[in-house]
Design an enzyme around this catalytic site. Structure first.
Site, PDB file in Angstrom:
ATOM      1  N   ASP A 161      42.006  65.711  -9.077  1.00  0.00           N
ATOM      2  CA  ASP A 161      43.102  66.666  -8.919  1.00  0.00           C
ATOM      3  C   ASP A 161      44.270  66.117  -9.746  1.00  0.00           C
ATOM      4  OD1 ASP A 161      45.361  68.108  -8.110  1.00  0.00           O
ATOM      5  OD2 ASP A 161      44.623  68.386  -6.067  1.00  0.00           O
ATOM      6  N   LYS A 199      52.340  74.349  -9.634  1.00  0.00           N
ATOM      7  CA  LYS A 199      53.262  73.232  -9.750  1.00  0.00           C
ATOM      8  C   LYS A 199      53.705  73.048 -11.222  1.00  0.00           C
ATOM      9  CE  LYS A 199      52.017  73.131  -5.463  1.00  0.00           C
ATOM     10  NZ  LYS A 199      51.004  72.240  -4.944  1.00  0.00           N
TER      11      LYS A 199
HETATM   12  C1  LIG Z   1      49.864  72.368  -4.228  1.00  0.00           C
HETATM   13  C2  LIG Z   1      48.693  71.491  -4.422  1.00  0.00           C
HETATM   14  C3  LIG Z   1      47.378  71.971  -4.258  1.00  0.00           C
HETATM   15  C4  LIG Z   1      47.083  73.387  -3.810  1.00  0.00           C
HETATM   16  O1  LIG Z   1      47.535  74.332  -4.680  1.00  0.00           O
HETATM   17  P1  LIG Z   1      47.918  75.845  -4.286  1.00  0.00           P
HETATM   18  O2  LIG Z   1      48.222  76.448  -5.587  1.00  0.00           O
HETATM   19  O3  LIG Z   1      49.061  75.783  -3.337  1.00  0.00           O
HETATM   20  O4  LIG Z   1      46.690  76.405  -3.624  1.00  0.00           O
HETATM   21  C5  LIG Z   1      46.348  71.107  -4.495  1.00  0.00           C
HETATM   22  N1  LIG Z   1      46.560  69.826  -4.861  1.00  0.00           N
HETATM   23  C6  LIG Z   1      47.793  69.327  -5.009  1.00  0.00           C
HETATM   24  C7  LIG Z   1      47.967  67.901  -5.413  1.00  0.00           C
HETATM   25  C8  LIG Z   1      48.910  70.129  -4.794  1.00  0.00           C
HETATM   26  O5  LIG Z   1      50.129  69.617  -4.935  1.00  0.00           O
END
Ligand SMILES: *Cc1c(COP(=O)(O)O)cnc(C)c1O
Length: 388
Positions: free
Chosen positions: A180, A205
């Site tokens: 991730d 993000k």
């Molecule tokens: C926000 C986030 C997610 C999930 O993303 P969404 O777009 O809210 O579904 C997954 N991993 C990390 C590290 C995040 O900050």
């Protein structure tokens, strides 16, 4: 010629279009006409390339997928409705009943919930480990381990895991390594270059960066990985709509320049907090005091914009700070141009069992700050007044 990151952010995924528009056209359509019956049949049979139906693929979405795949130096991208849609599509595509997943213990809250509450119902086993500890990763591997899932830097503790070393462990066990990369964006970290097989993003993000879109992306290294992901995404249906894809493409234009400012501001603020008498500890991969600073230096290009810290006054002092800062806004999410502050134990990670939270270092007093691209000195003055 392979372009540099500043150039890639402007030009990746941009192909010629019918009217030679400079900005990518938004193909706001659910379906596409076939020239004739044979054309439709050829598209469905995969004998000809072209668009059929937007859940299957859409040209605006394809432009974004190509852009992010290029930024990550991957084979292909798959745009999704959210980061969680990307993560769960990858789980569905690569693990099945009887398989086991080794996952970082410090991960985005809903990712751990997905393994703990949803995937267990489908017979998928999991172990949460501190993936900054390579021995712990090795010891967690079982004969049925099919995936190692790493978030680095991890949310919200900012623990850094060594992607290259974990890739070796995963591959030796015949498992895929999924990273991730939300906290870094491809400008700061390119996991595929360090041996990861698949990258997932919450484009909500940094990639989009303007707090106005929820979206996700999967980037794979090979066609063999792409096919099961596309199959699952098409059948689960968690796709990104064309307008959202357009907005993220627009956000990516400034990704490189935004990340430089996020890196610079966060470094200054982390150093200010670390030197402040009211602060008990600060975690930021760019600080020499960070336990994995050397690993971060090796695999990251800058240290991104997220800081976690605890005040000496614990949760009460943290609450006072969240209520009295004037520039940073009290809200979850991160990676936008605006600074956001929040309290994981009662907010983003409230769904995680307290035991697991404590094991992962998410203390009740931990405050997470997503540093925006405002003036660094003003942000510092604001934090300073909130600690008075
Ligand atoms: C926000 C986030 C997610 C999930 O993303 P969404 O777009 O809210 O579904 C997954 N991993 C990390 C590290 C995040 O900050």
């Amino acid at each position: 010629m392979k372009h540099k990151m500043d150039t890639l952010c402007i030009h990746a995924g941009m192909t010629e279009n019918e009217h030679l528009a400079v900005a990518p056209p938004i193909y706001q359509t659910s379906t596409f006409k076939f020239r004739d019956a044979d054309h439709g049949a050829a598209l469905f049979a995969g004998k000809e390339e072209g668009y059929i139906y937007t859940r299957m693929l859409n040209p605006t979405v394809k432009a974004l997928e190509d852009a992010v795949a290029e930024l990550e130096n991957g084979h292909k991208g798959l745009g999704t409705a959210s980061g969680m849609a990307a993560i769960n599509t990858v789980f569905m595509a690569f693990v099945k009943a009887g398989d086991h997943v080794v996952c970082s213990e410090s991960v985005y809250g809903p990712t751990s919930t997905s393994l703990e509450k949803v995937l267990v119902e489908f017979g998928v086993e999991h172990s949460f480990v501190d993936t900054s500890d390579l021995e712990a990763v090795k010891n967690a591997i079982r004969p049925n381990t099919k995936m190692v899932y790493v978030e680095t830097p991890g949310n919200p503790t900012l623990v850094v895991s060594d992607i290259a070393e974990i890739a070796k462990i995963a591959h030796k066990a015949g498992a895929v390594l999924v990273v991730d990369n939300t906290f870094s964006s491809p400008v700061v970290q390119q996991p595929l270059e360090h041996g990861a097989d698949i990258v997932v993003h919450s484009m909500t993000k940094f990639l989009n960066g303007h707090a106005d879109v929820v979206a996700g992306m999967i980037v794979v290294k090979t066609e063999e990985q792409y096919k099961p992901c596309r199959y699952i995404l098409n059948h689960l249906g968690g796709i990104i709509p064309p307008f959202e894809a357009f907005l993220v493409l627009r956000g990516i234009k400034t990704l490189s320049i935004r990340m430089k400012k996020h890196n610079e501001n966060a470094q200054k603020i982390a150093e200010f907090l670390e030197a402040h008498p009211a602060v008990s500890w600060v975690k930021y991969p760019g600080l020499k005091s960070h336990p994995q600073h050397e690993i971060a230096k090796k695999q990251m290009n800058g240290y991104s914009g997220i800081i976690s810290f605890e005040l000496k006054g614990g949760l009460d002092a943290g609450k006072h700070m969240m209520n009295s800062v004037k520039i940073a806004q009290l809200a979850v999410s991160l990676g936008g141009v605006e600074s956001l502050i929040q309290h994981p134990a009662s907010m983003t990670h409230a769904g995680m069992p307290k035991e697991l939270r404590e094991q992962a270092g998410i203390t009740d007093g931990l405050v997470r700050l997503s540093v925006g691209i405002e003036d660094a000195d003003e942000l510092i003055a604001d934090l300073n007044q909130s600690m008075k």
